[in-house]
Enzyme design. Structure first.
Site, PDB file in Angstrom:
ATOM      1  N   ARG A 228       4.272 110.546  72.098  1.00 35.80           N
ATOM      2  CA  ARG A 228       5.094 109.902  73.105  1.00 35.80           C
ATOM      3  C   ARG A 228       5.475 110.937  74.155  1.00 35.80           C
ATOM      4  O   ARG A 228       5.961 112.022  73.826  1.00 35.80           O
ATOM      5  CB  ARG A 228       6.366 109.297  72.476  1.00 35.80           C
ATOM      6  CG  ARG A 228       6.089 108.041  71.649  1.00 35.80           C
ATOM      7  CD  ARG A 228       5.847 106.855  72.567  1.00 35.80           C
ATOM      8  NE  ARG A 228       5.574 105.623  71.832  1.00 35.80           N
ATOM      9  CZ  ARG A 228       4.361 105.141  71.640  1.00 35.80           C
ATOM     10  NH1 ARG A 228       3.314 105.782  72.103  1.00 35.80           N
ATOM     11  NH2 ARG A 228       4.194 104.006  71.005  1.00 35.80           N
ATOM     12  N   GLU A 257       4.332 108.075  83.712  1.00 35.00           N
ATOM     13  CA  GLU A 257       2.883 107.919  83.847  1.00 35.00           C
ATOM     14  C   GLU A 257       2.557 106.908  84.935  1.00 35.00           C
ATOM     15  O   GLU A 257       3.264 105.906  85.077  1.00 35.00           O
ATOM     16  CB  GLU A 257       2.281 107.465  82.504  1.00 35.00           C
ATOM     17  CG  GLU A 257       2.442 108.521  81.420  1.00 35.00           C
ATOM     18  CD  GLU A 257       1.879 108.103  80.073  1.00 35.00           C
ATOM     19  OE1 GLU A 257       1.769 108.951  79.186  1.00 35.00           O
ATOM     20  OE2 GLU A 257       1.546 106.900  79.914  1.00 35.00           O
ATOM     21  N   HIS A 275      -3.522 109.570  78.674  1.00 36.19           N
ATOM     22  CA  HIS A 275      -3.012 108.613  77.690  1.00 36.19           C
ATOM     23  C   HIS A 275      -4.161 107.782  77.098  1.00 36.19           C
ATOM     24  O   HIS A 275      -4.159 106.560  77.105  1.00 36.19           O
ATOM     25  CB  HIS A 275      -1.967 107.682  78.325  1.00 36.19           C
ATOM     26  CG  HIS A 275      -1.079 107.032  77.305  1.00 36.19           C
ATOM     27  ND1 HIS A 275       0.240 106.720  77.561  1.00 36.19           N
ATOM     28  CD2 HIS A 275      -1.306 106.625  76.019  1.00 36.19           C
ATOM     29  CE1 HIS A 275       0.776 106.149  76.492  1.00 36.19           C
ATOM     30  NE2 HIS A 275      -0.155 106.078  75.544  1.00 36.19           N
TER      31      HIS A 275
END
Length: 315
Positions: A228, A257, A275
């Protein structure tokens, strides 16, 4: 019953549509977050990846019996508010274990063997070890895993044959394999040549790796985060890389992000990916099928496979 697909993050929704249709349910795909919010009062169930389901929005869900989230984390769902209305929340905690573990190990080995640096060295006309010194033997290293759930355990299992000393810190771990030693987080940080993050994002873990924490780590230690983004204070980590306190970092996730590119430009020994640790075609299909199946089970009056318990009930 009416099922709202709040955000389409997959190439198509055929899997969900087929699973729900077989149970006699209708799937409506929202065109935008705003339309998804408008559809919430009519929904008997909601499938979502990223839609912010705050308490205010959940209170508009007068018919819903279930919110099913693709993926592991439920950061975007007010689980307590949902349960107070009798709405079950589910996730898919086991769909990408192999992928995230593989990505973590790949990032770690890339840092340890300095593969991007070696590539740049050769392409610039260099040769030999001068461009990558120093490199360490993996079996001589201590590797610490903060968080020792499904992913952390598979990472440890994957690394064990290479021979490093393996430490784990997890307040919920009841047992660990013989090759792993369970320690307090402070001991792990002080002893580890590389720290791998596998913890959930909670108020207690937000900013886990920050200025103070970094000062307790071994000089030149490595950091890998495919868990995370909010576990890491990005400014503190990039500062530590610039001044050499950290030997390297590999990050697949970020507090915000997409990541702000200037914040990571010209940072020595920083490896990044966008990611993607969760991703494989097989993992996506598994997540779609399992999330839709939770809808079917709950609307049929059955217990879900993956219920998410509100934090206040789990303490």
């Amino acid at each position: 019953m009416l099922i709202v697909l709040a955000d389409t993050v997959f190439p198509d929704s055929a899997i969900e549509r087929n699973v729900l249709a077989e149970a006699g349910h209708e799937l409506v795909i929202a065109d935008s977050p705003d339309q998804a919010v408008e559809l919430l009062p009519e929904a008997d169930g909601v499938l979502t990846a990223f839609l912010d389901l705050s308490a205010e929005r959940i209170h508009t869900m007068k018919r819903a019996k279930i919110i099913a989230r693709y993926g592991i984390g439920v950061d975007n769902v007010d689980v307590a508010a949902a349960h107070s209305q009798g709405i079950t929340v589910t996730n898919v905690p086991d769909y990408c274990i192999e992928e995230v573990a593989t990505h973590t190990v790949a990032m770690l080995l890339s840092l340890l063997r300095k593969l991007p640096e070696a590539d740049r060295h050769v392409r610039a006309g260099g040769w030999g070890v001068a461009g990558v010194r120093p490199l360490r033997r993996v079996s001589e290293l201590t590797i610490g895993l903060i968080g020792f759930g499904r992913i952390g355990r598979l990472v440890a299992e994957t690394l064990a044959p290479l021979g490093p000393t393996l430490l784990a810190s997890d307040p919920y771990a009841r047992s660990v394999p013989d090759r792993v030693r369970l320690v307090e987080q402070s001991e792990l940080l002080a002893a580890s040549d590389a720290v791998l993050l596998h913890a959930p994002l909670t108020p207690g873990t937000a900013g886990l790796i920050g200025t103070e924490t970094l000062l307790t780590m071994k000089p030149g230690a490595l950091l890998v985060n495919a868990s995370r983004g909010g576990l890491v204070d990005l400014t503190a980590v990039t500062d530590a890389l610039r001044d050499g306190r950290l030997g390297g970092a590999a990050l697949d996730v970020f507090p915000t992000e997409p990541v702000d590119l200037p914040s990571i430009s010209d940072i020595p020994n920083l490896h990044v990916s966008s990611h993607i640790a969760y991703y494989s075609e097989e993992a996506l299909r598994e997540s779609q099928h399992k999330a839709a199946t939770q809808i079917v089970r709950v609307l049929a009056g059955e217990a879900p496979d993956y219920p998410v318990v509100p934090p206040k009930e789990s303490e």
